[in-house]
Design an enzyme around this catalytic site. Structure first.
Site, PDB file in Angstrom:
ATOM      1  N   GLU A  18       0.867  -1.201  -0.088  1.00  0.00           N
ATOM      2  CA  GLU A  18      -0.093   0.112   0.115  1.00  0.00           C
ATOM      3  C   GLU A  18       0.765   1.203  -0.009  1.00  0.00           C
ATOM      4  O   GLU A  18       2.144   1.247   0.267  1.00  0.00           O
ATOM      5  CB  GLU A  18      -0.805   0.097   1.373  1.00  0.00           C
ATOM      6  CG  GLU A  18      -2.433  -0.670   1.013  1.00  0.00           C
ATOM      7  CD  GLU A  18      -3.166   0.320  -0.014  1.00  0.00           C
ATOM      8  OE1 GLU A  18      -2.561   1.284  -0.294  1.00  0.00           O
ATOM      9  OE2 GLU A  18      -4.326   0.152   0.216  1.00  0.00           O
ATOM     10  N   ASN A  61     -10.193   5.430   1.658  1.00  0.00           N
ATOM     11  CA  ASN A  61      -9.372   5.370   0.545  1.00  0.00           C
ATOM     12  C   ASN A  61      -9.466   6.288  -0.749  1.00  0.00           C
ATOM     13  O   ASN A  61     -10.481   7.125  -0.441  1.00  0.00           O
ATOM     14  CB  ASN A  61      -9.520   3.686  -0.128  1.00  0.00           C
ATOM     15  CG  ASN A  61      -9.029   2.745   0.285  1.00  0.00           C
ATOM     16  OD1 ASN A  61      -7.563   2.918   0.547  1.00  0.00           O
ATOM     17  ND2 ASN A  61      -9.352   1.619   0.714  1.00  0.00           N
ATOM     18  N   ASP A 121     -10.338   1.463  -4.185  1.00  0.00           N
ATOM     19  CA  ASP A 121      -9.336   1.371  -3.134  1.00  0.00           C
ATOM     20  C   ASP A 121      -8.274   2.768  -3.531  1.00  0.00           C
ATOM     21  O   ASP A 121      -8.955   3.769  -3.955  1.00  0.00           O
ATOM     22  CB  ASP A 121      -8.278   0.442  -3.522  1.00  0.00           C
ATOM     23  CG  ASP A 121      -7.538  -0.075  -2.092  1.00  0.00           C
ATOM     24  OD1 ASP A 121      -6.796   0.512  -1.479  1.00  0.00           O
ATOM     25  OD2 ASP A 121      -7.739  -1.237  -1.677  1.00  0.00           O
TER      26      ASP A 121
END
Length: 294
Positions: A21, A150, A201
């Site tokens: 991430e 997100n 996301d």
């Protein structure tokens, strides 16, 4: 109809991060960074030489913002920290919230130099998180009752902010004060993705205002126009694509992280690239991330 494009890129890093991430790129050093949040690792990749370094972290880090040549700002489950590039040492900078059960998740620096950063429960508990605005050491809560923050990104001129709660899968749009990055209006739904496969996301906004969004559980990066029209879908070779970042000296390449979080042995066997980091293999009109202003 959205055009779907096969993967024509390459694996940039074959380390299978549990939760890859928070990628970003520092053009001053031609270096890409990203995290394995669960593994408490910061990955560093020098693009010119492909030299890879992995740094252990004392917390669950999720976002890195360049401050200057010597310092970086890191967001974590223990708040915000300043990391010294030369020796990797971290020192506390600011507290986000008093919720030990939470961690940081997605975030990005606004063109004004302020940081938007989201928090969430460690097990994605419903409504446990929030989204904050950080200007210097001043922390302001923007939105409460967020489950999985997100897709935080901003229009090139800083007048529009985008974000989502992946639990709801509504890509949101809000007008901002370009000088501060603070909201000047109420959020509205830009695209309702609640009935489409996968989760909205991490995202970045390119120089033309197009939104490039990683689609968790749907092995793709999808592209939206500023009015919410989905115009392209680029496949990646891992089902849980998590976040993109513009890379390269011209910001014309796209890095994409992924994850194997939540997969059992059989699922990982069926998804061998899960957790690896990719270059998408398409030319993009990207832009460099602003530095965090202390």
């Amino acid at each position: 109809m959205t055009d779907t494009h096969a993967f024509t890129g390459r694996v940039l890093c074959d380390v299978n991060s549990e939760l890859g991430e928070g990628p970003t790129y520092d053009p001053a050093t031609d270096t890409a960074f990203w995290f394995d949040i669960i593994g408490q690792k910061l990955h560093e990749l020098q693009l010119a030489t492909m030299k890879k370094t992995v740094h252990d972290l004392p917390f669950l880090g999720s976002v890195l913002a360049v401050v200057d040549a010597e310092r970086q700002l890191l967001a974590s489950d223990r708040g915000l920290f300043i990391r010294t590039v030369a020796d990797g040492k971290v020192s506390p900078f600011a507290k986000l919230e008093d919720k030990p059960g939470n961690r940081s998740n997605d975030g990005r620096v606004h063109p004004s130099g302020a940081l938007w950063i989201g928090t969430m429960g460690r097990k994605a508990e419903k409504h446990a998180g929030a989204i904050y605005h950080v200007a210097g050491e001043r922390v302001t809560k923007l939105y409460s009752d967020i489950t999985i923050p997100n897709a935080i990104c901003f229009s090139p001129d800083g007048s529009i902010g985008y974000f989502t709660d992946t639990d709801l899968n509504h890509l949101m749009r809000v007008t901002l004060d370009p000088a501060t990055g603070l909201p000047s209006g109420q959020p509205e739904v830009l695209s309702d993705e609640s009935t489409t496969p996968g989760g909205v996301d991490g995202a970045v906004c390119d120089a033309e205002g197009l939104i490039w969004n990683a689609r968790w559980g749907s092995n793709a990066v999808e592209v939206y126009t500023p009015d919410g029209n989905k115009i392209a879908r680029h496949l990646v070779p891992a089902s849980q694509s998590s976040c993109p970042a513009f890379i390269g000296a011209k910001a014309d390449r796209l890095l994409v992280t992924s994850a194997w979080q939540g997969m059992d042995a059989a699922a990982r066997s069926d998804d061998p690239h899960a957790g690896q980091t990719f270059e998408l293999g398409v030319a993009v009109n990207g832009r460099f991330e602003p530095r965090f202003a202390l």
